[in-house]
Design a protein around this motif. Structure first.
Motif, mmCIF file in Angstrom:
data_model
loop_
_atom_site.group_PDB
_atom_site.id
_atom_site.type_symbol
_atom_site.label_atom_id
_atom_site.label_comp_id
_atom_site.label_asym_id
_atom_site.label_seq_id
_atom_site.Cartn_x
_atom_site.Cartn_y
_atom_site.Cartn_z
ATOM 1 N N THR A 1 0.903 -1.120 -0.062
ATOM 2 C CA THR A 1 -0.108 -0.137 0.073
ATOM 3 C C THR A 1 0.973 1.266 -0.124
ATOM 4 O O THR A 1 1.993 1.200 0.424
ATOM 5 N N ARG A 2 0.353 2.385 -0.321
ATOM 6 C CA ARG A 2 0.955 3.891 -0.323
ATOM 7 C C ARG A 2 1.469 3.754 1.006
ATOM 8 O O ARG A 2 2.744 4.386 1.266
ATOM 9 N N GLY A 3 0.900 3.488 2.026
ATOM 10 C CA GLY A 3 1.130 3.999 3.299
ATOM 11 C C GLY A 3 2.402 2.965 3.826
ATOM 12 O O GLY A 3 3.269 3.572 4.643
ATOM 13 N N GLU A 4 2.511 1.725 3.380
ATOM 14 C CA GLU A 4 3.276 0.682 3.904
ATOM 15 C C GLU A 4 4.842 1.284 2.901
ATOM 16 O O GLU A 4 5.850 1.312 3.771
ATOM 17 N N ALA B 1 6.157 4.212 4.945
ATOM 18 C CA ALA B 1 6.564 4.065 6.086
ATOM 19 C C ALA B 1 8.021 3.300 6.029
ATOM 20 O O ALA B 1 9.003 3.886 6.764
#
Length: 338
Positions: A85-88, A91
């Motif tokens: 995901t974009r968040g992963e 991070a």
């Protein structure tokens, strides 16, 4: 047609067993995966898969579970990695980009990999046997003493203080430094003797003893630091799974303590993503686990080491493979940019 359907049935059994940990029955396969056939047809397919050794029935009247061979078949059919995901991705990039040196980036990488996979993570340090010298700095401490700073293309920094036979001026130190860097940069440990011979040949007589002193310090430092080593994080993640402590987890913990075992586990002749399942692994301690690993590269895009995870054979292979690949890619990008 039947062959294609049996592949779908095997995939369904693997996916459901990974999610639930319970044997998978024919009716569940039909209801969850909408294969467009009856439970009786799926039972026939299961019988065929069982004859091939790809699934097994742990108890009479129970559903089926994948065998090591079944997991291997499933993994070999994965054509594309599941994207993070974009968040992963953000991070991973943020955590690794904030590292201040090589030790920090390795420590962050192993913690990050353990966190996003919920598995035991293993990261091998860049080997000085495979990395090259990027730069040598000579810092005069007095006329006869200097600090030798060795920087490799993988970001490792080693230091050694040397004492020369006779005093050197700042100008002579500068000449020695420049000649060393011109001849030694981008050379690996095995190539240093020839490079040091060229250094001596270029220098005036009065600087050759100092060049030999620095050369010995350089070779000794790299040779002493060339021992392969790995760092581990996430051993507590083993408790997340329904694994027998006495029979399985304790041997795994003992094996993780052995650097040689971990290095053998990560060692592969070819670069790229590798999945070792159950009995395919190098140690009996990992016979009920899967090991997902890949290489990462340094400044010259050459492999410097590997990283990976150790987890139960009942794992989400597409997600785990993607995570291992992603962390290796970001780690490579950071080392290449240094």
């Amino acid at each position: 047609m039947a062959h294609d359907r049996r592949a779908l049935v095997l995939n369904a059994i693997v996916q459901d067993y990974v999610k639930t940990g319970e044997p998978v029955g024919s009716r569940v396969v039909v209801e969850r995966h909408r294969l467009g056939v009856s439970p009786a047809t799926v039972r026939n397919d299961m019988a065929a898969l069982e004859e091939q050794g790809l699934i097994a029935q742990p108890h009479t009247s129970a559903g089926r579970v994948p065998t090591d061979a079944g997991y291997r078949k499933f993994v070999d059919q994965i054509a594309e990695l599941k994207p993070l995901t974009r968040g992963e991705r953000a991070a991973i990039e943020k955590m690794l980009s904030e590292a201040v040196d090589l030790d920090d980036v390795i420590a962050r990488s192993v913690r990050l990999l353990a966190s996003i996979t919920d598995q035991v993570a293993v990261v091998q340090y860049p080997s000085l046997r495979r990395t090259a010298v990027r730069h040598i700095e000579l810092v005069p401490l007095s006329e006869t003493r200097a600090l030798v700073v060795i920087i490799t293309d993988a970001g490792r920094v080693e230091q050694r203080i040397v004492t020369t036979e006779s005093g050197l001026s700042d100008e002579q130190f500068a000449t020695l430094r420049a000649t060393l860097n011109e001849e030694i940069s981008d050379h690996q440990l095995a190539e240093l003797p020839d490079a040091l011979t060229r250094v001596e040949a270029r220098l005036p007589d009065e600087l050759r003893p100092a060049a030999r002193t620095v050369g010995r310090a350089l070779e000794d430092t790299l040779r002493n630091e060339a021992e392969e080593r790995v760092v581990v994080a996430g051993t507590a993640n083993l408790t997340r799974y329904d694994i027998d402590f006495e029979r399985t987890i304790y041997p795994i913990l003992d094996a993780i303590e052995e650097q040689v075992v971990l290095l053998r586990m990560l060692a592969h002749k070819e670069d790229g993503l590798h999945v070792g399942i159950g009995s395919e692994n190098v140690s009996d301690a990992f016979s009920e686990t899967s090991v997902v690993s890949t290489n990462y590269v340094g400044a010259d895009q050459q492999t410097v080491a590997r990283l990976g995870i150790i987890g139960p054979t009942r794992m989400d292979y597409p997600a785990t493979m993607s995570s291992v690949y992603a962390v290796a890619k970001y780690l490579s990008d950071i080392l290449s940019a240094n």
